[in-house]
Design an enzyme around this catalytic site. Structure first.
Site, PDB file in Angstrom:
ATOM      1  N   LYS A 112      39.155 -25.831 -63.457  1.00 45.22           N
ATOM      2  CA  LYS A 112      40.348 -25.026 -63.171  1.00 45.22           C
ATOM      3  C   LYS A 112      40.957 -24.450 -64.446  1.00 45.22           C
ATOM      4  O   LYS A 112      41.611 -23.418 -64.408  1.00 45.22           O
ATOM      5  CB  LYS A 112      41.398 -25.882 -62.484  1.00 45.22           C
TER       6      LYS A 112
HETATM    7  C1  LIG Z   1      36.270 -31.215 -59.567  1.00 46.50           C
HETATM    8  C2  LIG Z   1      36.235 -30.228 -58.451  1.00 46.50           C
HETATM    9  N1  LIG Z   1      35.053 -29.864 -57.955  1.00 46.50           N
HETATM   10  C3  LIG Z   1      34.964 -28.996 -56.936  1.00 46.50           C
HETATM   11  C4  LIG Z   1      36.083 -28.460 -56.344  1.00 46.50           C
HETATM   12  C5  LIG Z   1      35.922 -27.485 -55.218  1.00 46.50           C
HETATM   13  O1  LIG Z   1      36.130 -26.170 -55.658  1.00 46.50           O
HETATM   14  P1  LIG Z   1      36.619 -25.047 -54.664  1.00 46.50           P
HETATM   15  O2  LIG Z   1      37.901 -25.557 -54.074  1.00 46.50           O
HETATM   16  O3  LIG Z   1      36.800 -23.847 -55.482  1.00 46.50           O
HETATM   17  O4  LIG Z   1      35.574 -24.925 -53.622  1.00 46.50           O
HETATM   18  C6  LIG Z   1      37.345 -28.805 -56.820  1.00 46.50           C
HETATM   19  C7  LIG Z   1      38.604 -28.248 -56.259  1.00 46.50           C
HETATM   20  O5  LIG Z   1      38.867 -27.128 -56.279  1.00 46.50           O
HETATM   21  C8  LIG Z   1      37.429 -29.697 -57.924  1.00 46.50           C
HETATM   22  O6  LIG Z   1      38.608 -30.005 -58.446  1.00 46.50           O
HETATM   23  N1  LIG Z   2      40.299 -28.850 -55.236  1.00 44.06           N
HETATM   24  C1  LIG Z   2      41.464 -28.108 -55.481  1.00 44.06           C
HETATM   25  C2  LIG Z   2      42.145 -27.675 -54.233  1.00 44.06           C
HETATM   26  C3  LIG Z   2      42.900 -26.398 -54.455  1.00 44.06           C
HETATM   27  O1  LIG Z   2      41.991 -25.378 -54.658  1.00 44.06           O
HETATM   28  P1  LIG Z   2      42.307 -23.979 -55.286  1.00 44.06           P
HETATM   29  O2  LIG Z   2      41.059 -23.592 -55.978  1.00 44.06           O
HETATM   30  O3  LIG Z   2      42.662 -23.095 -54.170  1.00 44.06           O
HETATM   31  O4  LIG Z   2      43.452 -24.111 -56.244  1.00 44.06           O
HETATM   32  C4  LIG Z   2      42.347 -28.876 -56.446  1.00 44.06           C
HETATM   33  O5  LIG Z   2      41.821 -29.460 -57.328  1.00 44.06           O
HETATM   34  O6  LIG Z   2      43.537 -28.887 -56.323  1.00 44.06           O
END
Ligand SMILES: Cc1ncc(COP(=O)(O)O)c(C=O)c1O
Ligand SMILES: N[C@@H](CCOP(=O)(O)O)C(=O)O
Length: 463
Positions: A112
């Site tokens: 993120k």
């Molecule tokens: C460590 C991790 N892997 C995978 C995901 C899944 O990603 P997305 O929500 O973009 O599908 C998340 C949350 O977003 C996460 O924090």
């Molecule tokens: N897995 C995510 C959930 C939120 O997803 P987002 O990509 O829409 O911000 C988290 O870690 O909070």
């Protein structure tokens, strides 16, 4: 570049407006009105570029005239200068044709940071000279929260209210959010799951009385700028593995469908991608949707991959919109149906179109642990459980293209699960400091709209 809503009714916006806006006023999500494309020569010319230069090249068409190339370059240098690896998102080889793309070298140790470090700077840039005060409302299953808080803590003209499901994130994830003392950071633990938190956030955007009182903005992947920044590492990795001369497959641990949608965007821009493997844990709504057309939400099951414990995948709407000839009225009807019954069927056309590029895999705990052990014993890599889910899916995938598994979090964020699977307990990197000594600050609320919106209204700065 203009941005349009997946539900067809909201006004089109430019990049500045879409970055500050969050959810569209018709409840939809913004997407570019057309995908910018790169020729194969232009993609080949990315070879050898630094991460920052790749980021500028890939993102410039989305930014349009809201910033100059030099301004974007300066923001990217600042955003990625704080990463602990010179390559920002390095590739690590596991065996002959399998690779890890390490996305966790930012300040909060998860992918993120790649988008949110930039988004914090974009907010600052776009608010300069304006009297607006942003009220960011977000929902997190662990990683978005800490990365967003790190990106905006202490910034002028911004408050952030972050909802996480009480007791359903790891200790490291929670502490990364709740030990930040800045007065503009407000953590709310809700008695519920991530899906309820995300629904509350969307409800605040959709409530005219609330959203007209505050200048709301989003840090979740609701916000287009989040996804734009994530498209970059697909190009960066693929080019290092000789794209466009050969196609590369990606295996992506998936929850809210943001990360893998960024991969889809890269393909629309011309990047040759052999397959996008959508790897889910047992919360498998996406695996069911992509294999059988059944997008129906079930009770969320708690797993050692809390960030993927999601049963309503926000960005799937963006894919359905793009696959369905961008018919906003049809998507609005489809999504309204889903919001009423928590179930819908993909049309045959949507299912067929998705099948060409996407392959879905549901991975259970045993397969996840097996993949984590394999990475440790055969490649000397300690990986986090989310990455374990995607690696398990990558190991099932047969094909000629190299397969890149997205390593979305540092293993130390999930020390207990890593130790259970591999017998090794990863140390927290020094950069997170005295996380376990700091005081925590958060409030616990019921997952009710009245409780949460009331709490925020009491503390937020009105327009
Ligand atoms: C460590 C991790 N892997 C995978 C995901 C899944 O990603 P997305 O929500 O973009 O599908 C998340 C949350 O977003 C996460 O924090
Ligand atoms: N897995 C995510 C959930 C939120 O997803 P987002 O990509 O829409 O911000 C988290 O870690 O909070």
């Amino acid at each position: 570049m203009r941005y349009v809503s997946t539900r067809g009714q909201a006004a089109a916006l430019d990049f500045r407006e879409v970055t500050l806006a969050g959810l569209a006023s018709d409840g939809g999500l913004y997407v570019p009105e057309a995908w910018p494309t790169f020729s194969q020569d232009e993609i080949a010319a990315l070879a050898g570029l630094s991460y920052v230069d790749t980021a500028v090249a890939v993102m410039m068409p989305f930014v349009g005239t809201t910033m100059t190339r030099d301004e974007l370059h300066a923001l990217c240098e600042q955003a990625y200068g704080g990463f602990s690896h010179a390559a920002v998102t390095p590739l690590v080889q596991l065996d002959h044709d399998r690779w890890l793309l390490e996305l966790f070298h930012g300040p909060t140790l998860a992918f993120k940071d790649v988008a949110l470090q930039l988004l914090g700077l974009l907010f600052e840039r776009f608010l300069t000279g304006s009297s607006d005060h942003l009220t960011i409302v977000g929902a997190t299953s662990g990683d978005t929260g800490s990365a967003a808080i790190d990106a905006v803590a202490g910034r002028a003209n911004v408050d952030i209210f972050m909802l996480h499901p009480d007791g359903r994130v790891s200790d490291v994830q929670r502490r990364q959010m709740t030990t930040v003392g800045a007065p503009n950071v407000h953590n709310i633990a809700i008695r519920g799951d991530f899906d309820q938190a995300q629904a509350l956030v969307k409800a605040m955007f959709n409530d005219p009385a609330f959203s007209s009182r505050f200048r709301l903005s989003a840090v979740n992947s609701i916000n287009w700028a989040r996804l734009m920044a994530q498209v970059v590492y697909y190009f960066y990795a693929a080019v290092r593995l000789r794209a466009p001369e050969r196609a590369v497959a990606f295996s992506v641990p998936t929850g809210n469908f943001g990360d893998v949608f960024a991969g889809y965007v890269a393909t629309k821009m011309g990047l040759p991608v052999a397959k996008l493997v959508v790897a889910t844990n047992v919360n498998d709504i996406l695996a069911r949707a992509l294999t059988t057309g059944d997008y129906s939400s079930r009770q969320v099951v708690q797993t050692p991959t809390p960030s993927m414990d999601i049963q309503v995948s926000s960005n799937f709407e963006r894919l359905l919109f793009d696959l369905g000839n961008r018919d906003g009225d049809a998507i609005a009807a489809q999504m309204r149906g889903f919001e009423g019954s928590r179930a819908m069927r993909l049309t045959n056309a949507q299912s067929q179109d998705a099948a060409g590029l996407f392959k879905a895999e549901r991975v259970d705990l045993d397969d996840m642990a097996l993949a984590m052990r394999w990475a440790h014993e055969h490649a000397g890599q300690v990986i986090d459980p989310h990455t374990g889910i995607a690696l398990a899916a990558a190991r099932r995938h047969a094909g000629n293209a190299p397969v890149v598994t997205l390593a979305t979090a540092h293993p130390a964020k999930f020390g207990d699960a890593v130790e259970r699977a591999t017998g090794t307990r990863p140390n927290l990197p020094a950069r997170v400091g005295d996380l376990f000594e700091r005081e925590e600050r958060f409030d616990v609320l019921d997952a009710s709209y009245a409780a949460v919106s009331g709490y925020i209204a009491e503390r937020a700065v009105a327009r």
